[in-house]
Design an enzyme around this catalytic site. Structure first.
Site, PDB file in Angstrom:
ATOM      1  N   ARG A  61      54.395   3.684 -56.332  1.00 48.14           N
ATOM      2  CA  ARG A  61      55.245   5.040 -55.729  1.00 48.14           C
ATOM      3  C   ARG A  61      54.641   6.242 -55.775  1.00 48.14           C
ATOM      4  O   ARG A  61      54.295   6.635 -54.724  1.00 48.14           O
ATOM      5  CB  ARG A  61      56.386   4.553 -56.241  1.00 48.14           C
ATOM      6  N   ASN A 105      67.473  10.325 -42.640  1.00 43.82           N
ATOM      7  CA  ASN A 105      66.916   8.514 -42.126  1.00 43.82           C
ATOM      8  C   ASN A 105      67.992   8.313 -41.867  1.00 43.82           C
ATOM      9  O   ASN A 105      69.431   8.838 -41.790  1.00 43.82           O
ATOM     10  CB  ASN A 105      66.730   7.982 -44.231  1.00 43.82           C
ATOM     11  N   THR A 106      68.464   7.253 -40.786  1.00 46.62           N
ATOM     12  CA  THR A 106      69.431   6.511 -39.889  1.00 46.62           C
ATOM     13  C   THR A 106      68.817   4.875 -40.485  1.00 46.62           C
ATOM     14  O   THR A 106      68.745   4.102 -41.312  1.00 46.62           O
ATOM     15  CB  THR A 106      69.475   6.283 -38.455  1.00 46.62           C
ATOM     16  N   HIS A 107      70.352   4.364 -40.668  1.00 48.98           N
ATOM     17  CA  HIS A 107      70.535   3.383 -41.535  1.00 48.98           C
ATOM     18  C   HIS A 107      71.769   3.165 -40.702  1.00 48.98           C
ATOM     19  O   HIS A 107      73.132   2.870 -40.601  1.00 48.98           O
ATOM     20  CB  HIS A 107      71.733   3.451 -42.626  1.00 48.98           C
ATOM     21  N   ASP A 143      69.204   4.680 -49.032  1.00 42.72           N
ATOM     22  CA  ASP A 143      70.759   4.712 -48.410  1.00 42.72           C
ATOM     23  C   ASP A 143      71.166   5.997 -48.987  1.00 42.72           C
ATOM     24  O   ASP A 143      72.417   5.523 -48.951  1.00 42.72           O
ATOM     25  CB  ASP A 143      70.507   3.591 -47.451  1.00 42.72           C
TER      26      ASP A 143
HETATM   27  C1  GRF Z   1      67.445   1.135 -37.750  1.00 43.00           C
HETATM   28  O1  GRF Z   1      68.898   0.024 -37.635  1.00 43.00           O
HETATM   29  C2  GRF Z   1      67.365   1.537 -38.791  1.00 43.00           C
HETATM   30  O2  GRF Z   1      69.292   2.521 -39.310  1.00 43.00           O
HETATM   31  C3  GRF Z   1      67.012   0.846 -39.674  1.00 43.00           C
HETATM   32  O3  GRF Z   1      66.055   0.117 -38.994  1.00 43.00           O
HETATM   33  C4  GRF Z   1      66.597  -0.155 -37.267  1.00 43.00           C
HETATM   34  C5  GRF Z   1      64.916   0.166 -36.363  1.00 43.00           C
HETATM   35  O4  GRF Z   1      64.762  -0.351 -35.337  1.00 43.00           O
HETATM   36  N1  GRF Z   1      66.512   1.428 -41.190  1.00 43.00           N
HETATM   37  P1  GRF Z   1      63.447   0.089 -34.999  1.00 43.00           P
HETATM   38  O5  GRF Z   1      62.152  -0.460 -35.731  1.00 43.00           O
HETATM   39  O6  GRF Z   1      63.419   1.314 -34.199  1.00 43.00           O
HETATM   40  O7  GRF Z   1      63.475  -0.794 -33.673  1.00 43.00           O
END
Ligand code: GRF
Length: 185
Positions: A61, A105-107, A143
């Site tokens: 890592r 980041n989006t979760h 996250d």
């Molecule tokens: C999203 O739902 C994000 O929150 C998560 O992975 C997904 C990404 O989707 N971490 P995509 O590969 O851009 O369609």
């Protein structure tokens, strides 16, 4: 001067695609494995790099994090958007003189509930009636980190993991580019 933005992806890249469609200036896309995001970048004429990682015990890592930081520096990147990027960086990435509070980041859940790679499955299995998405500053913890935006998505009785995740992603495809646009400017 607008900030120089990099996007990181590992999966289908539909959020990355939404950013391009909404004309967000993306200076670099990096993928950590073979995935559709590479084709999207290629077709859109966006500079991209393939920085493959290994899995299991062989994964270093710290070394991977160093290599990624070198890429960011080579491209003069100020701000990074993880969009379905499945690797967590070592602490060095988040040092004050590196990318602390510069990586988003989006979760697909309302954090702090349902962290991890199976957020949608876990939320559905728990039986929540409302889920959603969270955009937050990334840290070396999975996250985790200060939350910038959240939006709720109602769970329907017939929902599958796929149907719920797609509705959450529909929200992410608007919320994430809009927030990035503000930050870049
Ligand atoms: C999203 O739902 C994000 O929150 C998560 O992975 C997904 C990404 O989707 N971490 P995509 O590969 O851009 O369609």
């Amino acid at each position: 001067m607008p900030l120089r933005l990099a996007v990181l992806a590992s999966l289908t890249g539909s959020l990355f695609e939404a950013m391009i469609k909404q004309q967000l200036p993306v200076q670099l896309m990096v993928a950590d494995r073979q995935c559709r995001a590479l084709e999207i970048a290629d077709k859109a004429g966006i500079p991209y790099e393939f920085l493959p990682r290994t899995f299991g015990r062989t994964f270093d890592r710290e070394e991977y994090t160093r290599a990624m930081m070198m890429l960011f520096r080579a491209y003069g990147i100020d701000l990074v958007a993880m969009a379905g990027f499945m690797t967590v960086f070592a602490p060095a990435m988040f040092a004050p003189d590196a990318y602390q509070l510069r990586i988003l980041n989006t979760h697909p859940s309302l954090l702090p509930s349902f962290k991890g790679d199976h957020a949608v499955r876990d939320a559905l299995a728990y039986g929540v009636k409302i889920s959603g998405c969270t955009i937050h500053w990334a840290t070396e913890k999975l996250d985790d980190g200060p939350i910038l935006a959240q939006e709720a998505v109602r769970v329907s009785s017939g929902d599958t993991i796929e149907s719920l995740h797609e509705r959450i992603k529909t929200v992410e495809r608007e919320l994430y580019p809009a927030l990035l646009r503000e930050l870049v400017a």
